[in-house]
Design a protein around this motif. Structure first.
Motif, mmCIF file in Angstrom:
data_model
loop_
_atom_site.group_PDB
_atom_site.id
_atom_site.type_symbol
_atom_site.label_atom_id
_atom_site.label_comp_id
_atom_site.label_asym_id
_atom_site.label_seq_id
_atom_site.Cartn_x
_atom_site.Cartn_y
_atom_site.Cartn_z
ATOM 1 N N ALA A 31 0.819 -1.217 0.000
ATOM 2 C CA ALA A 31 0.000 0.000 0.000
ATOM 3 C C ALA A 31 0.852 1.265 0.000
ATOM 4 N N ALA A 32 1.984 1.256 0.702
ATOM 5 C CA ALA A 32 2.842 2.438 0.749
ATOM 6 C C ALA A 32 3.465 2.721 -0.618
ATOM 7 N N TYR A 67 2.599 16.423 1.366
ATOM 8 C CA TYR A 67 1.801 15.305 1.857
ATOM 9 C C TYR A 67 2.256 14.870 3.255
ATOM 10 N N PHE A 68 1.325 14.326 4.014
ATOM 11 C CA PHE A 68 1.694 13.551 5.186
ATOM 12 C C PHE A 68 2.337 12.246 4.719
ATOM 13 N N SER A 69 3.194 11.677 5.564
ATOM 14 C CA SER A 69 3.730 10.350 5.278
ATOM 15 C C SER A 69 2.600 9.326 5.317
ATOM 16 N N TYR A 70 2.830 8.210 4.648
ATOM 17 C CA TYR A 70 1.827 7.139 4.641
ATOM 18 C C TYR A 70 1.469 6.742 6.075
ATOM 19 N N ASN A 71 0.178 6.676 6.338
ATOM 20 C CA ASN A 71 -0.318 6.386 7.690
ATOM 21 C C ASN A 71 -1.348 5.262 7.604
ATOM 22 N N PRO A 72 -0.922 4.009 7.851
ATOM 23 C CA PRO A 72 -1.853 2.881 7.698
ATOM 24 C C PRO A 72 -3.008 2.905 8.685
ATOM 25 N N THR A 73 -2.894 3.665 9.782
ATOM 26 C CA THR A 73 -3.989 3.724 10.755
ATOM 27 C C THR A 73 -5.140 4.599 10.270
ATOM 28 N N ILE A 172 -13.775 1.251 1.265
ATOM 29 C CA ILE A 172 -12.577 1.557 2.033
ATOM 30 C C ILE A 172 -12.393 3.066 2.045
ATOM 31 N N LEU A 173 -12.332 3.653 3.238
ATOM 32 C CA LEU A 173 -11.990 5.063 3.380
ATOM 33 C C LEU A 173 -10.499 5.141 3.691
ATOM 34 N N ASP A 174 -9.706 5.478 2.703
ATOM 35 C CA ASP A 174 -8.260 5.593 2.893
ATOM 36 C C ASP A 174 -7.884 7.071 2.839
ATOM 37 N N PHE A 175 -7.697 7.658 4.015
ATOM 38 C CA PHE A 175 -7.429 9.091 4.100
ATOM 39 C C PHE A 175 -6.033 9.457 3.629
ATOM 40 N N ASN A 176 -5.201 8.470 3.327
ATOM 41 C CA ASN A 176 -3.921 8.770 2.697
ATOM 42 C C ASN A 176 -4.121 9.383 1.313
ATOM 43 N N LEU A 203 -8.069 14.565 14.752
ATOM 44 C CA LEU A 203 -6.971 14.756 13.814
ATOM 45 C C LEU A 203 -6.932 13.598 12.822
ATOM 46 N N ILE A 204 -6.812 13.926 11.532
ATOM 47 C CA ILE A 204 -6.603 12.906 10.505
ATOM 48 C C ILE A 204 -5.308 13.280 9.773
ATOM 49 N N PRO A 205 -4.168 12.896 10.344
ATOM 50 C CA PRO A 205 -2.866 13.274 9.770
ATOM 51 C C PRO A 205 -2.482 12.371 8.608
ATOM 52 N N ALA A 206 -3.175 12.518 7.510
ATOM 53 C CA ALA A 206 -2.948 11.685 6.329
ATOM 54 C C ALA A 206 -3.405 12.460 5.107
ATOM 55 N N GLY A 207 -2.833 12.117 3.972
ATOM 56 C CA GLY A 207 -3.240 12.759 2.733
ATOM 57 C C GLY A 207 -2.472 14.026 2.429
#
Length: 212
Positions: A31-32, A67-73, A172-176, A203-207
């Motif tokens: 995914a990353a 971008y934020f770094s990839y965040n699998p959470t 799937i909601l992937d905020f990345n 906080l949604i630190p992704a994307g």
């Protein structure tokens, strides 16, 4: 190429990027790495295409989106609850323009230990399309103050594919892959903004981060 054909080409390339992402994720690719390739392709489109959200001057100085770094959470499998009142509302695009959209579902998930929900909308314009705007607590410093989008199917930004499980619509909601509306880059654009019910306190630190 006319502006209309150029815009069609741009949207076709955006849609192709999402199709390739979905194919890669469904095939079980890392995914990353899939995200990195997606971002590289998007940056190249922003740099080179005449219908980029950036104007000509911005493109001359462009060195990539932030971008934020990839965040699998920040990736959630959710069921779309369609047992909702199909409420129509006018959503502001700027101080002068608005558009109508209809609530067609709710998605619920938990960020950390905080349960949250977002409305999914249908844009009531020609052809229509699914739309998921949101704003989270990063808007105060790291992301665009009026919010971001997770998908807007009219523009080719699709979610990871739906699956049917016992007749429930899942996604799937992937905020990345959260991204800025075009109006975040310069004033030539107007965009529908996240309504009040889609403004989250978490906080949604992704994307994508704030371009400016």
């Amino acid at each position: 190429m006319s502006n209309y054909l150029a815009l069609y080409d741009y949207r076709s390339q955006v849609a192709a990027s999402y199709r390739e992402r979905n194919r890669a994720l469904c095939a079980g690719e890392d995914a990353a790495i899939v995200l990195r390739h997606f971002r590289e392709r998007k940056d190249q489109l922003f740099l080179t295409h005449s219908q980029s959200a950036l104007d000509e001057g911005q493109r001359r100085q462009f060195h990539g989106l932030r971008y934020f770094s990839y965040n699998p959470t920040m990736c959630f499998a959710v069921t779309i609850d369609t047992n909702v009142e199909p409420r129509q509302q006018q959503i502001a695009m700027d101080a002068h323009e608005s558009m109508t959209m209809t609530t067609v579902g709710l998605v619920r998930f938990t960020v950390g230990e905080t349960p949250v929900e977002l409305s999914v909308y249908w844009l009531n314009i020609y052809g229509g399309g699914l739309f998921l705007p949101f704003r989270d607590a990063t808007y105060t410093s790291e992301t665009y103050g009026s919010g971001r989008y997770l998908f807007d199917t009219i523009k080719g930004s699709d979610p990871v594919p739906f699956t049917n499980t016992h007749d429930e619509k899942q996604i799937i909601l992937d905020f990345n892959y959260a991204y800025n509306p075009s109006c975040s880059y310069n004033d030539r654009w107007v965009c529908p903004l996240a309504p009040a019910e889609n403004r989250l306190d978490v906080l949604i630190p992704a994307g994508e981060k704030n371009y400016k």
